[in-house]
Every structure is written in structure tokens, then in C-alpha cells.
Design a protein around this motif. Structure first.
Motif, PDB file in Angstrom:
ATOM      1  N   THR A 186       3.834  -3.251  -4.748  1.00 55.41           N
ATOM      2  CA  THR A 186       3.535  -4.672  -4.625  1.00 55.41           C
ATOM      3  C   THR A 186       3.722  -5.107  -3.185  1.00 55.41           C
ATOM      4  OG1 THR A 186       4.271  -5.086  -6.887  1.00 55.41           O
ATOM      5  CG2 THR A 186       4.135  -6.991  -5.412  1.00 55.41           C
ATOM      6  N   GLU A 187       2.678  -5.666  -2.582  1.00 50.89           N
ATOM      7  CA  GLU A 187       2.794  -6.157  -1.212  1.00 50.89           C
ATOM      8  C   GLU A 187       3.488  -7.513  -1.222  1.00 50.89           C
ATOM      9  OE1 GLU A 187      -0.137  -5.804   2.396  1.00 50.89           O
ATOM     10  OE2 GLU A 187      -0.634  -7.640   1.288  1.00 50.89           O
ATOM     11  N   LEU A 188       4.609  -7.610  -0.527  1.00 51.97           N
ATOM     12  CA  LEU A 188       5.341  -8.864  -0.414  1.00 51.97           C
ATOM     13  C   LEU A 188       4.738  -9.729   0.696  1.00 51.97           C
ATOM     14  CD1 LEU A 188       8.939  -7.388  -0.726  1.00 51.97           C
ATOM     15  CD2 LEU A 188       7.510  -8.335  -2.551  1.00 51.97           C
ATOM     16  N   GLU A 189       4.347  -9.088   1.767  1.00 52.94           N
ATOM     17  CA  GLU A 189       3.597  -9.711   2.846  1.00 52.94           C
ATOM     18  C   GLU A 189       3.012  -8.580   3.677  1.00 52.94           C
ATOM     19  OE1 GLU A 189       6.488 -10.981   6.301  1.00 52.94           O
ATOM     20  OE2 GLU A 189       7.267 -11.804   4.416  1.00 52.94           O
ATOM     21  N   ASP A 190       2.209  -8.910   4.652  1.00 52.11           N
ATOM     22  CA  ASP A 190       1.535  -7.882   5.441  1.00 52.11           C
ATOM     23  C   ASP A 190       2.553  -6.923   6.057  1.00 52.11           C
ATOM     24  OD1 ASP A 190      -0.622  -6.567   6.745  1.00 52.11           O
ATOM     25  OD2 ASP A 190      -0.170  -7.676   8.581  1.00 52.11           O
ATOM     26  N   GLY A 191       2.405  -5.634   5.746  1.00 50.42           N
ATOM     27  CA  GLY A 191       3.293  -4.619   6.299  1.00 50.42           C
ATOM     28  C   GLY A 191       4.617  -4.476   5.594  1.00 50.42           C
ATOM     29  N   PHE A 192       4.760  -5.065   4.411  1.00 44.97           N
ATOM     30  CA  PHE A 192       6.064  -5.083   3.738  1.00 44.97           C
ATOM     31  C   PHE A 192       5.832  -5.073   2.233  1.00 44.97           C
ATOM     32  CE2 PHE A 192      10.183  -7.466   2.848  1.00 44.97           C
ATOM     33  CZ  PHE A 192      11.007  -6.410   3.222  1.00 44.97           C
ATOM     34  N   SER A 193       6.229  -3.964   1.571  1.00 45.62           N
ATOM     35  CA  SER A 193       5.933  -3.771   0.157  1.00 45.62           C
ATOM     36  C   SER A 193       7.158  -3.226  -0.572  1.00 45.62           C
ATOM     37  CB  SER A 193       4.754  -2.799  -0.023  1.00 45.62           C
ATOM     38  OG  SER A 193       3.601  -3.262   0.639  1.00 45.62           O
ATOM     39  N   ALA A 194       7.066  -3.202  -1.907  1.00 39.26           N
ATOM     40  CA  ALA A 194       8.171  -2.702  -2.725  1.00 39.26           C
ATOM     41  C   ALA A 194       7.613  -1.980  -3.941  1.00 39.26           C
ATOM     42  CB  ALA A 194       9.083  -3.850  -3.167  1.00 39.26           C
ATOM     43  N   VAL A 195       8.398  -1.017  -4.444  1.00 37.80           N
ATOM     44  CA  VAL A 195       7.999  -0.241  -5.613  1.00 37.80           C
ATOM     45  C   VAL A 195       9.259   0.256  -6.316  1.00 37.80           C
ATOM     46  CG1 VAL A 195       7.888   2.012  -4.418  1.00 37.80           C
ATOM     47  CG2 VAL A 195       6.376   1.562  -6.381  1.00 37.80           C
ATOM     48  N   ARG A 196       9.115   0.596  -7.590  1.00 40.46           N
ATOM     49  CA  ARG A 196      10.223   1.146  -8.372  1.00 40.46           C
ATOM     50  C   ARG A 196       9.844   2.549  -8.834  1.00 40.46           C
ATOM     51  NH1 ARG A 196      14.557  -1.170 -11.054  1.00 40.46           N
ATOM     52  NH2 ARG A 196      15.388  -0.007 -12.845  1.00 40.46           N
ATOM     53  N   TYR A 197      10.790   3.479  -8.739  1.00 46.30           N
ATOM     54  CA  TYR A 197      10.557   4.832  -9.234  1.00 46.30           C
ATOM     55  C   TYR A 197      11.652   5.181 -10.236  1.00 46.30           C
ATOM     56  CZ  TYR A 197       9.343   9.735  -9.514  1.00 46.30           C
ATOM     57  OH  TYR A 197       8.941  10.966  -9.991  1.00 46.30           O
TER      58      TYR A 197
ATOM     59  N   GLU B  41       5.407  -2.195  15.286  1.00 48.66           N
ATOM     60  CA  GLU B  41       4.923  -2.710  14.005  1.00 48.66           C
ATOM     61  C   GLU B  41       4.549  -1.558  13.066  1.00 48.66           C
ATOM     62  OE1 GLU B  41       1.042  -5.191  12.907  1.00 48.66           O
ATOM     63  OE2 GLU B  41       2.522  -6.373  14.028  1.00 48.66           O
ATOM     64  N   CYS B  42       5.034  -1.619  11.836  1.00 49.51           N
ATOM     65  CA  CYS B  42       4.836  -0.508  10.900  1.00 49.51           C
ATOM     66  C   CYS B  42       4.710  -1.034   9.475  1.00 49.51           C
ATOM     67  CB  CYS B  42       6.004   0.477  10.994  1.00 49.51           C
ATOM     68  SG  CYS B  42       7.590  -0.163  10.390  1.00 49.51           S
ATOM     69  N   GLU B  43       4.433  -0.106   8.566  1.00 47.98           N
ATOM     70  CA  GLU B  43       4.356  -0.412   7.140  1.00 47.98           C
ATOM     71  C   GLU B  43       5.684  -0.024   6.495  1.00 47.98           C
ATOM     72  OE1 GLU B  43       1.782  -1.690   5.288  1.00 47.98           O
ATOM     73  OE2 GLU B  43       0.538  -2.008   7.074  1.00 47.98           O
ATOM     74  N   ALA B  44       6.430  -1.007   6.069  1.00 51.35           N
ATOM     75  CA  ALA B  44       7.736  -0.761   5.450  1.00 51.35           C
ATOM     76  C   ALA B  44       7.609  -0.793   3.931  1.00 51.35           C
ATOM     77  CB  ALA B  44       8.742  -1.810   5.907  1.00 51.35           C
ATOM     78  N   LEU B  45       8.279   0.148   3.274  1.00 55.09           N
ATOM     79  CA  LEU B  45       8.274   0.214   1.812  1.00 55.09           C
ATOM     80  C   LEU B  45       9.701   0.261   1.297  1.00 55.09           C
ATOM     81  CD1 LEU B  45       6.646   0.528  -0.852  1.00 55.09           C
ATOM     82  CD2 LEU B  45       6.815   3.018  -0.524  1.00 55.09           C
ATOM     83  N   ILE B  46      10.027  -0.686   0.437  1.00 56.54           N
ATOM     84  CA  ILE B  46      11.320  -0.702  -0.254  1.00 56.54           C
ATOM     85  C   ILE B  46      11.148   0.059  -1.561  1.00 56.54           C
ATOM     86  CG2 ILE B  46      13.084  -2.158  -1.311  1.00 56.54           C
ATOM     87  CD1 ILE B  46      12.023  -4.432   0.544  1.00 56.54           C
TER      88      ILE B  46
ATOM     89  N   THR C  33      14.862   2.114   2.148  1.00 57.78           N
ATOM     90  CA  THR C  33      13.732   1.630   2.929  1.00 57.78           C
ATOM     91  C   THR C  33      13.100   2.770   3.710  1.00 57.78           C
ATOM     92  OG1 THR C  33      15.304  -0.155   3.429  1.00 57.78           O
ATOM     93  CG2 THR C  33      13.044  -0.434   4.189  1.00 57.78           C
ATOM     94  N   VAL C  34      11.773   2.773   3.725  1.00 56.12           N
ATOM     95  CA  VAL C  34      11.001   3.845   4.347  1.00 56.12           C
ATOM     96  C   VAL C  34       9.972   3.235   5.294  1.00 56.12           C
ATOM     97  CG1 VAL C  34       9.480   5.822   3.901  1.00 56.12           C
ATOM     98  CG2 VAL C  34      11.235   5.183   2.217  1.00 56.12           C
ATOM     99  N   ASN C  35       9.814   3.839   6.456  1.00 60.93           N
ATOM    100  CA  ASN C  35       8.685   3.524   7.324  1.00 60.93           C
ATOM    101  C   ASN C  35       7.574   4.490   6.935  1.00 60.93           C
ATOM    102  OD1 ASN C  35       6.782   3.282   9.341  1.00 60.93           O
ATOM    103  ND2 ASN C  35       8.240   3.447  11.039  1.00 60.93           N
ATOM    104  N   THR C  36       6.610   4.036   6.138  1.00 59.61           N
ATOM    105  CA  THR C  36       5.584   4.955   5.644  1.00 59.61           C
ATOM    106  C   THR C  36       4.618   5.397   6.736  1.00 59.61           C
ATOM    107  OG1 THR C  36       4.161   3.138   4.895  1.00 59.61           O
ATOM    108  CG2 THR C  36       5.701   4.078   3.282  1.00 59.61           C
ATOM    109  N   ASP C  37       4.651   4.757   7.901  1.00 56.31           N
ATOM    110  CA  ASP C  37       3.844   5.249   9.019  1.00 56.31           C
ATOM    111  C   ASP C  37       4.283   6.642   9.434  1.00 56.31           C
ATOM    112  OD1 ASP C  37       2.570   2.858   8.926  1.00 56.31           O
ATOM    113  OD2 ASP C  37       3.076   2.215  10.957  1.00 56.31           O
ATOM    114  N   PHE C  38       5.571   6.959   9.229  1.00 60.37           N
ATOM    115  CA  PHE C  38       6.071   8.293   9.548  1.00 60.37           C
ATOM    116  C   PHE C  38       5.370   9.349   8.682  1.00 60.37           C
ATOM    117  CE2 PHE C  38      10.584   6.935  11.120  1.00 60.37           C
ATOM    118  CZ  PHE C  38      10.001   6.286  12.196  1.00 60.37           C
ATOM    119  N   ILE C  39       4.965   8.957   7.493  1.00 56.99           N
ATOM    120  CA  ILE C  39       4.228   9.864   6.608  1.00 56.99           C
ATOM    121  C   ILE C  39       2.735   9.731   6.855  1.00 56.99           C
ATOM    122  CG2 ILE C  39       3.832  10.542   4.206  1.00 56.99           C
ATOM    123  CD1 ILE C  39       6.460   9.012   3.521  1.00 56.99           C
ATOM    124  N   ARG C  40       2.257   8.496   6.884  1.00 55.08           N
ATOM    125  CA  ARG C  40       0.817   8.224   6.967  1.00 55.08           C
ATOM    126  C   ARG C  40       0.191   8.784   8.246  1.00 55.08           C
ATOM    127  NH1 ARG C  40       1.486   3.497   6.053  1.00 55.08           N
ATOM    128  NH2 ARG C  40       0.844   3.292   3.878  1.00 55.08           N
TER     129      ARG C  40
END
Length: 318
Positions: free
Chosen positions: A9-20, A86-91, A105-112
């Protein structure tokens, strides 16, 4: 309060969250001997998650600040800034089938940046991969762990015959398995540590009892020093002490002064302390991509994105 589900779920541009929830494969990762490099972590994931190939982790340098304090009710708080471009952060809120629930918290740019197929993966696969690249987090027992860079050309590459772990998968190890700092230190000593991305880093660890330390690797020897403040220079006594960026010393001194003036801090006080050392105070091209205030006693975490300290996102580990 934000309650993520299995869809990102995108909370705002560049900032999202997910549950695993469920098997995060981490027990298998450990039983296979861990990994001595990011490439080995990527190889494990490629071999165990269908539909991925050519995966690796990559990164540029980053700077950060972390601070531990207590509020007036005796609850422990831990704050962390992640400073980068500036990066894509994922909680990722994680509830593994074996291990403690956590938020990280993950900087998914490190993967992408190294795996062009990342965005095409199902959200569950993205979340699972991201569990192996956390930069900070807190588990249900109130243990907080964060990895922070040191500006030094040295790296970490221990070789004592133990199983191997990288500095990002070490954060996952601690969140899944350690209830407090003592258990975290015992776990870290059980593995040969290898620097993710080849960087020199140190770990800030704090628990709900009030114990807080920094773990550093000096000539591949593990050194533990009690401290409530961590930035981007060596804290341990010895020849390396103080090596790091000049700005990291300035941020440390600001936080040191704040703690001296405020022996107890509310969550909003902690937010303001993080704001005082965020990147917009130093006229640099980098930004503080996320700031987090963790309440280690209640399991709450409030996130602030890109230095907007007027808007917080509340999560709770359940």
C-alpha cells in the motif's frame, strides 16, 4: 493507525507498507549456513523463491543518526534517521511462522537498482525479498536494531569458521530471534560477520529494559560499547575512535546536548530531536528519507517521511 495487509500500500510517493505472514525461509537460510556476501543472499533467494533471477543487492553510501531515551512513564524510546538520496522506502510488518513479529524498513532501491524485474514480482515476493535487506526495525519484545554506515575504507570480513551472516541479514536475525541486547550480542558473536555492500558499518542496539550499545568491527574484531547515541563515526576507544564524517560529529553533539537537557523525552520530543539532526539542517543534497520513533514498551512505531515532521504514520506490532 496503519494496519498493512499482504498487498503493498502506497502511503505517499516513495513510501509504502506491506505485511508478511508465514514462513519467511529464514530458518532455512540459517540452517544452510547463512551467507558471506550479498551475492550469496541473492543466490539463496533465487533458489527458494519462484520467478526471480539475476537478483543482487546494491547500494550507495548513506548516513544516519540513532538515539535511545526514556519517557516520563519509564517507557523506552528509540529514534532513527535514515539519510540518503531520494529513494523508495518500504515498511514491512512481519509475523513469521518461526520467530518474533517485527516491523522493519527497507530501501528497495538497493534491490531495484540491480534487479530490473523487482517491480513485476507479486507483492508477497517483494515483501519476502525485502525481509532480507532491512536497515532498521523493532520486534515484539521491544528490541530495536539499526545499521549505520561509518565513513571508512575498511570493511568487515570475519573468518573464524562460524556460519556466515551479512550486516543486513543480521538485522533480520536479531529481529526474529533476540528478545534483548544480551541475546542480540550472543547471536552476533555466533556468526562470522560480512559487510553488506562492502561498507564499514556499526549496529545500534537497544531494548525495553534500557540497555543500549553500539557494536563495531575493528580489524574484524567485535567491540561493544554502551551508548545512547550513534551517528557515523567510530565510538569504541582506540586508534579508530572518532573516524568518520565531520558532520556526523556535529549531529552527535546536537543529540548529546538534547539528551543532557532532557533526561526524559516524549515521543514528540524524540521526533523533534530527530528533526534537529535531519539533513535539511546541513544544506546538503541528501535528505532524511525516513525518521522513526519506536516505543519499545508499547510496540508502537511512528514514521515520518522526507522530513515532514508534521505528519506521522502510526504502526503497532501485534
Amino acid at each position: 493507525m496503519i494496519t498493512p495487509n499482504e498487498n503493498i500500500t502506497e502511503l505517499e510517493d516513495g513510501f509504502s507498507a506491506v505485511r508478511y505472514e508465514g514462513d519467511d525461509l529464514f530458518e532455512k537460510f540459517l540452517s544452510d549456513g547463512g551467507a558471506s556476501s550479498d551475492a550469496a543472499v541473492a543466490e539463496f533467494l533465487k533458489n527458494n523463491i519462484s520467478g526471480i533471477s539475476d537478483l543482487e543487492f546494491n547500494a550507495s553510501s548513506f548516513g544516519c543518526s540513532a538515539v535511545s531515551a526514556q519517557n516520563s512513564e519509564g517507557e523506552r524510546l528509540f529514534g532513527r534517521n535514515f539519510d540518503w538520496q531520494e529513494c523508495e522506502a518500504l515498511i514491512v510488518v512481519s509475523k513469521p511462522s518461526s520467530g518474533y513479529a517485527s516491523i522493519s524498513t527497507v530501501n528497495t532501491d538497493f534491490i531495484r537498482s540491480a534487479y530490473r524485474g523487482f517491480d513485476a514480482l507479486p507483492d508477497k515476493a517483494k515483501a519476502l525479498i525485502s525481509l532480507y535487506a532491512p536497515l532498521d526495525g523493532m520486534n515484539e519484545k521491544g528490541l530495536c536494531a539499526a545499521v549505520l554506515m561509518i565513513n571508512d575504507s575498511d570493511t568487515i570480513n570475519q573468518s573464524t569458521g562460524k556460519d556466515d551472516i551479512t550486516t543486513t541479514t543480521a538485522i533480520r536475525l536479531l529481529l526474529n530471534k533476540a528478545a534483548n541486547v544480551d541475546e542480540a550480542l550472543e547471536l552476533l558473536q555466533s556468526y562470522d560477520m560480512h559487510a553488506s555492500f562492502g561498507y564499514m558499518v556499526h549496529f545500534a542496539l537497544a531494548d525495553s529494559s534500557g540497555e543500549s550499545v553500539i557494536v563495531e568491527y575493528i580489524e574484524n574484531e567485535t567491540v561493544v560499547t554502551p551508548t545512547d547515541i550513534v551517528t557515523n563515526f567510530y565510538i569504541a576507544e582506540g586508534e579508530k575512535q572518532g573516524i568518520g564524517s565531520s558532520q556526523s560529529h556535529e549531529r552527535y553533539e546536537i543529540l548529546e546536548s538534547t539528551l543532557a537537557e532532557n533526561p526524559t523525552m516524549s515521543m514528540s520530543d524524540m521526533r523533534d530531536a530527530l528533526d534537529s539532526v535531519s539533513k535539511d539542517n546541513f544544506n546538503e543534497f541528501e535528505s532524511t528519507e525516513w525518521s522513526i520513533v519506536y516505543n519499545q514498551s508499547t510496540g508502537e512505531a511512528v514514521y515520518y517521511h522526507r522530513e515532514d515532521y508534521g505528519k506521522g504514520y502510526l504502526f503497532k506490532i501485534e
